[in-house]
Structures are given as structure tokens and as C-alpha cells.
Scaffold this motif. Sequence first.
Motif, PDB file in Angstrom:
ATOM      1  N   VAL A 197      28.769  32.515  38.002  1.00  0.00           N
ATOM      2  CA  VAL A 197      29.086  33.862  38.471  1.00  0.00           C
ATOM      3  C   VAL A 197      30.319  34.378  37.733  1.00  0.00           C
ATOM      4  N   ARG A 198      30.353  35.685  37.528  1.00  0.00           N
ATOM      5  CA  ARG A 198      31.511  36.321  36.904  1.00  0.00           C
ATOM      6  C   ARG A 198      32.596  36.481  37.978  1.00  0.00           C
ATOM      7  N   VAL A 199      33.811  36.010  37.686  1.00  0.00           N
ATOM      8  CA  VAL A 199      34.918  36.160  38.629  1.00  0.00           C
ATOM      9  C   VAL A 199      36.015  37.058  38.064  1.00  0.00           C
ATOM     10  N   HIS A 200      35.903  37.360  36.764  1.00  0.00           N
ATOM     11  CA  HIS A 200      36.930  38.146  36.080  1.00  0.00           C
ATOM     12  C   HIS A 200      36.298  38.682  34.800  1.00  0.00           C
ATOM     13  N   ARG A 201      36.867  39.731  34.235  1.00  0.00           N
ATOM     14  CA  ARG A 201      36.279  40.265  33.005  1.00  0.00           C
ATOM     15  C   ARG A 201      36.281  39.253  31.875  1.00  0.00           C
ATOM     16  N   SER A 202      37.122  38.208  31.986  1.00  0.00           N
ATOM     17  CA  SER A 202      37.179  37.222  30.909  1.00  0.00           C
ATOM     18  C   SER A 202      36.770  35.816  31.342  1.00  0.00           C
ATOM     19  N   HIS A 203      36.224  35.672  32.556  1.00  0.00           N
ATOM     20  CA  HIS A 203      35.864  34.333  33.028  1.00  0.00           C
ATOM     21  C   HIS A 203      34.535  34.314  33.779  1.00  0.00           C
ATOM     22  N   LEU A 204      33.763  33.279  33.479  1.00  0.00           N
ATOM     23  CA  LEU A 204      32.509  32.966  34.156  1.00  0.00           C
ATOM     24  C   LEU A 204      32.660  31.534  34.660  1.00  0.00           C
ATOM     25  N   VAL A 205      32.323  31.271  35.920  1.00  0.00           N
ATOM     26  CA  VAL A 205      32.521  29.927  36.460  1.00  0.00           C
ATOM     27  C   VAL A 205      31.224  29.378  37.048  1.00  0.00           C
ATOM     28  N   ALA A 206      31.093  28.036  37.003  1.00  0.00           N
ATOM     29  CA  ALA A 206      29.990  27.351  37.678  1.00  0.00           C
ATOM     30  C   ALA A 206      30.426  27.115  39.123  1.00  0.00           C
ATOM     31  N   VAL A 207      29.747  27.735  40.063  1.00  0.00           N
ATOM     32  CA  VAL A 207      30.174  27.692  41.459  1.00  0.00           C
ATOM     33  C   VAL A 207      30.290  26.256  41.966  1.00  0.00           C
ATOM     34  N   LYS A 208      29.400  25.370  41.546  1.00  0.00           N
ATOM     35  CA  LYS A 208      29.418  23.994  42.053  1.00  0.00           C
ATOM     36  C   LYS A 208      30.674  23.236  41.653  1.00  0.00           C
ATOM     37  N   HIS A 209      31.386  23.712  40.622  1.00  0.00           N
ATOM     38  CA  HIS A 209      32.595  23.023  40.163  1.00  0.00           C
ATOM     39  C   HIS A 209      33.871  23.597  40.764  1.00  0.00           C
ATOM     40  N   ILE A 210      33.770  24.631  41.604  1.00  0.00           N
ATOM     41  CA  ILE A 210      34.965  25.202  42.217  1.00  0.00           C
ATOM     42  C   ILE A 210      35.487  24.245  43.291  1.00  0.00           C
ATOM     43  N   ASP A 211      36.728  23.826  43.131  1.00  0.00           N
ATOM     44  CA  ASP A 211      37.346  22.917  44.101  1.00  0.00           C
ATOM     45  C   ASP A 211      38.057  23.671  45.222  1.00  0.00           C
ATOM     46  N   GLU A 212      38.721  24.767  44.879  1.00  0.00           N
ATOM     47  CA  GLU A 212      39.475  25.521  45.884  1.00  0.00           C
ATOM     48  C   GLU A 212      39.489  27.003  45.525  1.00  0.00           C
ATOM     49  N   LEU A 213      39.654  27.832  46.560  1.00  0.00           N
ATOM     50  CA  LEU A 213      39.863  29.258  46.373  1.00  0.00           C
ATOM     51  C   LEU A 213      41.119  29.643  47.148  1.00  0.00           C
ATOM     52  N   HIS A 214      42.060  30.301  46.484  1.00  0.00           N
ATOM     53  CA  HIS A 214      43.316  30.708  47.124  1.00  0.00           C
ATOM     54  C   HIS A 214      43.453  32.220  47.081  1.00  0.00           C
ATOM     55  N   ILE A 215      43.828  32.814  48.214  1.00  0.00           N
ATOM     56  CA  ILE A 215      44.147  34.237  48.269  1.00  0.00           C
ATOM     57  C   ILE A 215      45.553  34.360  48.837  1.00  0.00           C
ATOM     58  N   ASP A 216      46.479  34.904  48.039  1.00  0.00           N
ATOM     59  CA  ASP A 216      47.870  35.012  48.459  1.00  0.00           C
ATOM     60  C   ASP A 216      48.424  36.355  48.008  1.00  0.00           C
ATOM     61  N   SER A 217      48.857  37.169  48.985  1.00  0.00           N
ATOM     62  CA  SER A 217      49.420  38.491  48.701  1.00  0.00           C
ATOM     63  C   SER A 217      48.469  39.339  47.856  1.00  0.00           C
ATOM     64  N   GLY A 218      47.182  39.228  48.171  1.00  0.00           N
ATOM     65  CA  GLY A 218      46.196  40.032  47.457  1.00  0.00           C
ATOM     66  C   GLY A 218      45.750  39.449  46.138  1.00  0.00           C
ATOM     67  N   ARG A 219      46.372  38.358  45.690  1.00  0.00           N
ATOM     68  CA  ARG A 219      45.989  37.722  44.424  1.00  0.00           C
ATOM     69  C   ARG A 219      45.075  36.541  44.720  1.00  0.00           C
ATOM     70  N   CYS A 220      43.952  36.496  44.034  1.00  0.00           N
ATOM     71  CA  CYS A 220      42.960  35.444  44.279  1.00  0.00           C
ATOM     72  C   CYS A 220      42.770  34.601  43.018  1.00  0.00           C
ATOM     73  N   VAL A 221      42.751  33.281  43.195  1.00  0.00           N
ATOM     74  CA  VAL A 221      42.464  32.361  42.090  1.00  0.00           C
ATOM     75  C   VAL A 221      41.528  31.272  42.598  1.00  0.00           C
ATOM     76  N   VAL A 222      40.753  30.696  41.683  1.00  0.00           N
ATOM     77  CA  VAL A 222      39.958  29.515  42.005  1.00  0.00           C
ATOM     78  C   VAL A 222      40.490  28.363  41.163  1.00  0.00           C
ATOM     79  N   ARG A 223      40.392  27.163  41.729  1.00  0.00           N
ATOM     80  CA  ARG A 223      40.824  25.977  40.987  1.00  0.00           C
ATOM     81  C   ARG A 223      39.608  25.149  40.630  1.00  0.00           C
TER      82      ARG A 223
END
Length: 255
Positions: A197-223
Motif C-alpha cells: 500500500v502507498r503510505v507516502h508520495r515516496s514510499h510503498l510498504v508491504a503491510v505484513k512487514h509493518i511492526d508498529e504504527l505511531h501517531i504523535d501530534s498529528g505525525r504518523c510513522v510506521v516502523r
Amino acid sequence: MVAGLRVLAVDDELPALEDLAYLLRADPRIGEVAMARDGAAALRLLDRAIADGRPIDAVFLDIRMRGLDGVVLGRLLSQFANPPRVVFVTAYEEHAVDAFEIKAEDYLLKPVRPERLAEAIRRVCVASEAAEPDPGAREPDTIPVELGGVTRFVASTEVRYVEAHGDYARLHTATGSHLVRISLATLEERWASAGFVRVHRSHLVAVKHIDELHIDSGRCVVRIGDTEIPVSRRHTRELRDLLVRRARKGQGTGA
């Protein structure tokens, strides 16, 4: 439906063992029933069945036995390359947590009721069918990459995430990365069915490999492993909902 299951009944009390074997043989989905009076004998029989090319499909296992008890044996079985399905058959309810941790297919209380045994066999059949390879399943998509003058084919299943580099894309795997001449938009369309899935204009990720999702002060990242990947605001809710649905589906499967 899986027919002709080869099963092993294990109990150190002979009358209980014979009763269980009788009930198993009465089910048309069972093709062969072997018996063992203790854990060590069960292991020997299982090893011999594998060596003969006729592995046991499921083990119906008592818990409290002399010597090697059922919980320890169940944990040993889970370490097999192709472990048999385990169904615990016991007079004691307190081992249900152990059964859950070992991922047993079912947990039957003695005296065994035929309808509950039939349900346990049904679960074994469903699990066995799910484990069988689908001859119609598609092979994973591959992309040729150059590495030291040698062309290697990287499968979509190896890729954890993809990073855009203009008209190129960098494929990140567990062992390294590869720069290939293909756009992120093309890969997004090509690998959508493979769980990317596309998560950013410059990144595509394999959902099965996502270890964590963080949302802090409106900023979201996946690890993914040791790497943090930004998630754009417009993709945050969609990704979060997708991960929640996957988590709920996983819990339902394991219940």
C-alpha cells in the motif's frame, strides 16, 4: 474436505485410550488411528511415520501422563518442520492456557462427547485444508536486478518497502536494497494484490512487514524493522483502519 486423516491417540490409561480410538474410528473423516501409551512412545511412532513417508495428520493427546506429559509433548510437536495438528483430551480444565499457547486445534474434556469430538475433527480438517498448497495460486511477481554484473530476480515477497527515486525505485529487503528502473506508481498498481500500500508520495510498504504504527501530534510513522517510514496525512486513516481490520481478522482466526 480432507478425507482419510491419519491420527494418533495418546493416553496412559488404556480404557480411556481404547474409548478414544473407538470414537475416532467411527468418524468417516478418519482413515487410520494409531495408539500410544505415553509421550516417548508417541514420539517414536511419529518419527517412524515421517521416515516412512506417511506422517501423522493430528494427535489427540492426554495431558497428565507419566513421564513426558502432554503439554511438553505438544510443545515438542510444535517444533516439527511440518507439525501435526494437536487436540488435547483431558479431564482438567486448567491447562486451557497451555493449549492456547501451543496453538492446539481444540481442547476436549473427558468424558469425550461424540459431538464435541466431531467438532474437533472438523477443525483439524479445516486447518489441514488451509495448509495445503493451492495449485491455482499465483507465483509471486519478480523484478530483475543487477548485482555485480549478475542478474538476480527479487520476488515481491522478499520486499519490505519501496522508496521512490525519480523514475527509479529502491527495493528494500531483509538483506539489502536494489535500485531498479520502475516508477513507484507502476509498482503500486502491480503489487496491490501482493499486500503493498502507498503510505507516502515516496514510499510503498508491504503491510505484513509493518511492526508498529505511531501517531504523535498529528505525525504518523510506521516502523519496519529498524526503519521508520513517514505516513502522509491523507493515507493515515486508511492505513490505520487496514491494520485494525488485519489485527481483528488474526484474532478471529486464532480463537
